[in-house]
Design a protein around this motif. Structure first.
Motif, PDB file in Angstrom:
ATOM      1  N   LYS A  82      59.576  44.478  48.819  1.00 42.43           N
ATOM      2  CA  LYS A  82      61.014  44.043  48.400  1.00 42.43           C
ATOM      3  C   LYS A  82      61.007  43.908  46.825  1.00 42.43           C
ATOM      4  CE  LYS A  82      61.543  41.749  52.724  1.00 42.43           C
ATOM      5  NZ  LYS A  82      61.420  40.317  53.582  1.00 42.43           N
TER       6      LYS A  82
ATOM      7  N   ASN B 252      63.005  45.997  43.944  1.00 39.00           N
ATOM      8  CA  ASN B 252      64.432  46.212  44.098  1.00 39.00           C
ATOM      9  C   ASN B 252      64.969  46.016  42.541  1.00 39.00           C
ATOM     10  OD1 ASN B 252      67.296  45.660  44.037  1.00 39.00           O
ATOM     11  ND2 ASN B 252      67.194  45.199  46.503  1.00 39.00           N
TER      12      ASN B 252
ATOM     13  N   ASP C 253      56.735  36.988  52.254  1.00 42.47           N
ATOM     14  CA  ASP C 253      57.742  37.413  51.601  1.00 42.47           C
ATOM     15  C   ASP C 253      57.802  37.237  49.948  1.00 42.47           C
ATOM     16  OD1 ASP C 253      59.279  38.207  53.415  1.00 42.47           O
ATOM     17  OD2 ASP C 253      60.788  36.773  53.524  1.00 42.47           O
TER      18      ASP C 253
ATOM     19  N   TYR D  15      57.882  39.985  47.047  1.00 43.03           N
ATOM     20  CA  TYR D  15      58.965  39.906  45.962  1.00 43.03           C
ATOM     21  C   TYR D  15      58.148  39.718  44.704  1.00 43.03           C
ATOM     22  CZ  TYR D  15      63.199  39.460  48.352  1.00 43.03           C
ATOM     23  OH  TYR D  15      64.341  39.689  49.014  1.00 43.03           O
TER      24      TYR D  15
ATOM     25  N   SER E 131      68.024  36.071  48.830  1.00 41.53           N
ATOM     26  CA  SER E 131      67.503  36.040  50.140  1.00 41.53           C
ATOM     27  C   SER E 131      67.352  34.675  50.643  1.00 41.53           C
ATOM     28  CB  SER E 131      66.479  36.816  50.292  1.00 41.53           C
ATOM     29  OG  SER E 131      65.319  36.545  49.904  1.00 41.53           O
TER      30      SER E 131
END
Lengths: 175, 421
Positions: free
Chosen positions: A107, A110, B240, B244, B395
């Motif tokens: 992620k 991005n 997560d 990231y 998010s």
């Protein structure tokens, strides 16, 4: 410097690795063919536990001794369990400025891919939202390329001429 | 001609108007709050948005359905500027990356350049770099904690934290000559040695800072309003956060024990005794507690380093890298030539590339540097810790209340200067 990850990648995908070398500080690098990048990244993440997505950037090699192909996109991914970095490179020429996106794998890719698109003009195929991240939409060109003039200005609102201030060479936005 | 002041009639009178008709049968006291999707712009002029960041928030009632984050225009062209000046002239640019901890950015950049040259700096310089970094880590965390408290309605802890911050600013000003724009490091060491009596004054300041920190902590950590707004809000899972690219206190708040000072020790961190605090829930409250705990650990490091600091030179004795001492410049031709070449042409860093990272207050501050063998960097990439953290905010806040956006934005400690690159 351990080369564990690169050894495993080379063993698993010998066709993906174009070149391997150590930089002058002992850091191990692998140059990957662009089309194999997503599967190499997925292998690193899921099989070898390289999950921390550190960053991406590009180098415009216009003025370097080796400048063909012109751009290098560099990837830094870390493993928390092995306490190691893996460093990958993808070389891309000015005429074929497109490489696969890693957003489906990490992620964190991005915004970094948007950054590289914004400043170097490298497109990432499959990116869900590839638009400029720091500059405004109407901006022309990619300012971190070596052929973009240092003082080139594209103000959205014309700058007023200021007396006795020399803004340096290049267009000042004031005609 | 129609009267422009008269409200327009509902275009389809037979179809119920959702704004007025849907709740027409309810009494006034029991009526639902009328809500329809709404777009609002948080920032850039909202005080919590640092004057540059704009969040385009899509709201349904008070619930955030979507949030698009625009970093805004604080750009100085950091990379481009660095690529057009000598290695030493990059230092003022690095100071301004994170203006709450300039010394850490300064030393981080130098560390990468020294690694590329293959240079070992004197031990005293390493100690002073650790001391400067840890002072600024406390400074950075104080700023974040104080701003968080203030934006949730507590002004007193902000004042206590500012008093503590002033003490650090004073010590930094004595050390470097500037409160903010320090430019204190040099390739191969430091600009100057510690001033006389500085260690004693710093130790006294640390005593006072500890008292003030206890005040801040006692005002915030068990404050009902503060805890209710922080606990269970802005949650991110460890998976997560890693995906990231989060690092630093924000990652450790998710329960991940990752600190470059321990995993890849640099300077003299492996000679100093300290713990790495780790959180559990990955929410705003844990991120706040992490910073409180890290300040205590930084104080531990500082007291040890100030006690153990050895005497000796503070910069390498190599005239190809460090400026010669002034008597040599004025008295010898070699000194003049070295001085002239270093100032005009810059340090000749061998051609090559390096990636190096240090643990700054917000996380891993990485540098990817390419040199073509000349006096100027060919490419300087800074991996600012705030950039990946900010990219995850959308998010995190999606699906939560609008009010949770403020503490979330505070505890990630977004710094415009480093995010804009």
């Amino acid at each position: 410097m351990s080369t564990f990850a690169l050894d495993r990648v080379t063993a698993q995908f010998p066709e993906a690795v174009a070149e391997r070398y150590l930089d002058r500080t002992g850091g191990a690098w692998a140059v990957i063919h662009a089309e194999h990048l997503p599967k190499v990244a997925a292998f690193l993440k899921h099989e070898l536990d390289f999950k921390l997505f550190v960053s991406i950037d590009a180098v415009d090699r216009l003025h370097l001794a080796e400048n063909d192909p012109r751009f290098e996109v560099v990837y830094f991914i870390s493993s928390l369990s092995r306490r190691e970095h893996v460093r990958l490179k993808v070389r891309v020429s000015e005429s074929q400025l497109e490489i696969p996106s890693l957003v489906s794998v990490f992620k964190g890719a991005n915004w970094w891919e948007r950054f590289v698109w914004d400043f170097y003009g490298v497109r990432f195929a499959g990116h869900p939202d590839l638009r400029r991240v720091l500059l405004y939409e109407e901006f022309q060109g990619h300012p971190l390329r070596k052929d973009y003039a240092l003082r080139d200005r594209q103000p959205l609102i014309p700058e007023r001429p200021i007396k006795d201030i020399f803004r340096g060479p290049g267009t000042s936005g004031v005609s | 001609m129609a009267d422009p002041h008269k409200p327009a009639a509902h275009p389809h009178p037979d179809v119920p108007n959702p704004d007025t008709d849907a709740y027409a049968q309810e009494s006034e006291l029991e009526a639902h709050l009328q809500s329809k999707p709404m777009f609002i712009n948080m920032g850039p002029s909202h005080p919590a948005m640092h004057g540059t960041v704009r969040m385009k928030v899509h709201l349904e009632g008070e619930i955030i359905k979507n949030a698009d984050c625009e970093i805004g225009f604080l750009h100085r062209g950091f990379q481009k500027s660095c690529e057009n000046v000598t290695w030493t002239q990059c230092l003022p640019y690095t100071d301004r990356l994170n203006y709450a901890s300039p010394l850490m950015n300064n030393f981080g950049f130098l560390n990468a350049v020294e690694k590329l040259i293959g240079l070992e700096i004197p031990e005293r310089a390493q100690y002073i770099r650790v001391i400067g970094s840890e002072l600024h880590r406390i400074h950075d965390h104080l700023t974040c904690v104080a701003a968080t408290g203030m934006e949730l309605g507590g002004f007193a802890p902000f004042l206590f934290a500012m008093e503590a911050r002033e003490l650090i600013m004073d010590r930094v000003a004595e050390l470097t000559g500037a409160r903010l724009t320090t430019s204190f490091g040099r390739v191969g060491g430091l600009n100057r040695d510690l001033p006389e009596g500085w260690i004693e004054r710093t130790l006294k300041s640390l005593d006072k800072i500890r008292e003030l920190n206890i005040e801040v902590e006692s005002l915030l950590s068990r404050n009902r309003i503060f805890v209710d707004r922080m606990k269970g809000t802005g949650i991110i899972s460890a998976e997560d956060a890693i995906d990231y690219g989060w690092t630093g206190p924000c990652l450790r708040a998710c329960g991940i024990d990752y600190d470059l000072r321990k995993t890849r020790p640099y300077w003299v961190y492996n000679q100093l005794d300290f713990d790495v605090p780790v959180g559990e829930h990955g929410d705003n409250y844990d991120r706040y507690l992490m910073r409180i705990e890290e300040m205590k650990q930084s104080e531990r490091i500082l007291r040890q380093a100030l006690a153990k600091i050895p005497s000796g030179p503070i910069i390498v004795d190599d005239w190809r890298i460090a400026l010669p001492p002034k008597p040599e410049v004025y008295g010898t031709i070699e000194g003049v030539i070295s001085h002239f070449k270093l100032v005009m042409e810059g340090i000749q860093v061998p051609a090559g590339e390096v990636f190096d990272a240090t643990e700054s207050a917000n996380g891993e501050l990485g540098w990817y540097i390419v040199s073509d063998g000349g006096g100027r960097p060919y490419k300087v990439h800074v991996r600012a810790p705030g950039f990946p953290i900010l990219s995850a905010v959308s998010s995190i806040v999606t699906g939560n209340m609008l009010a949770d956006l403020i503490p979330t934005f505070d505890t990630i400690n977004m710094i415009g200067g480093e995010v804009e690159q």
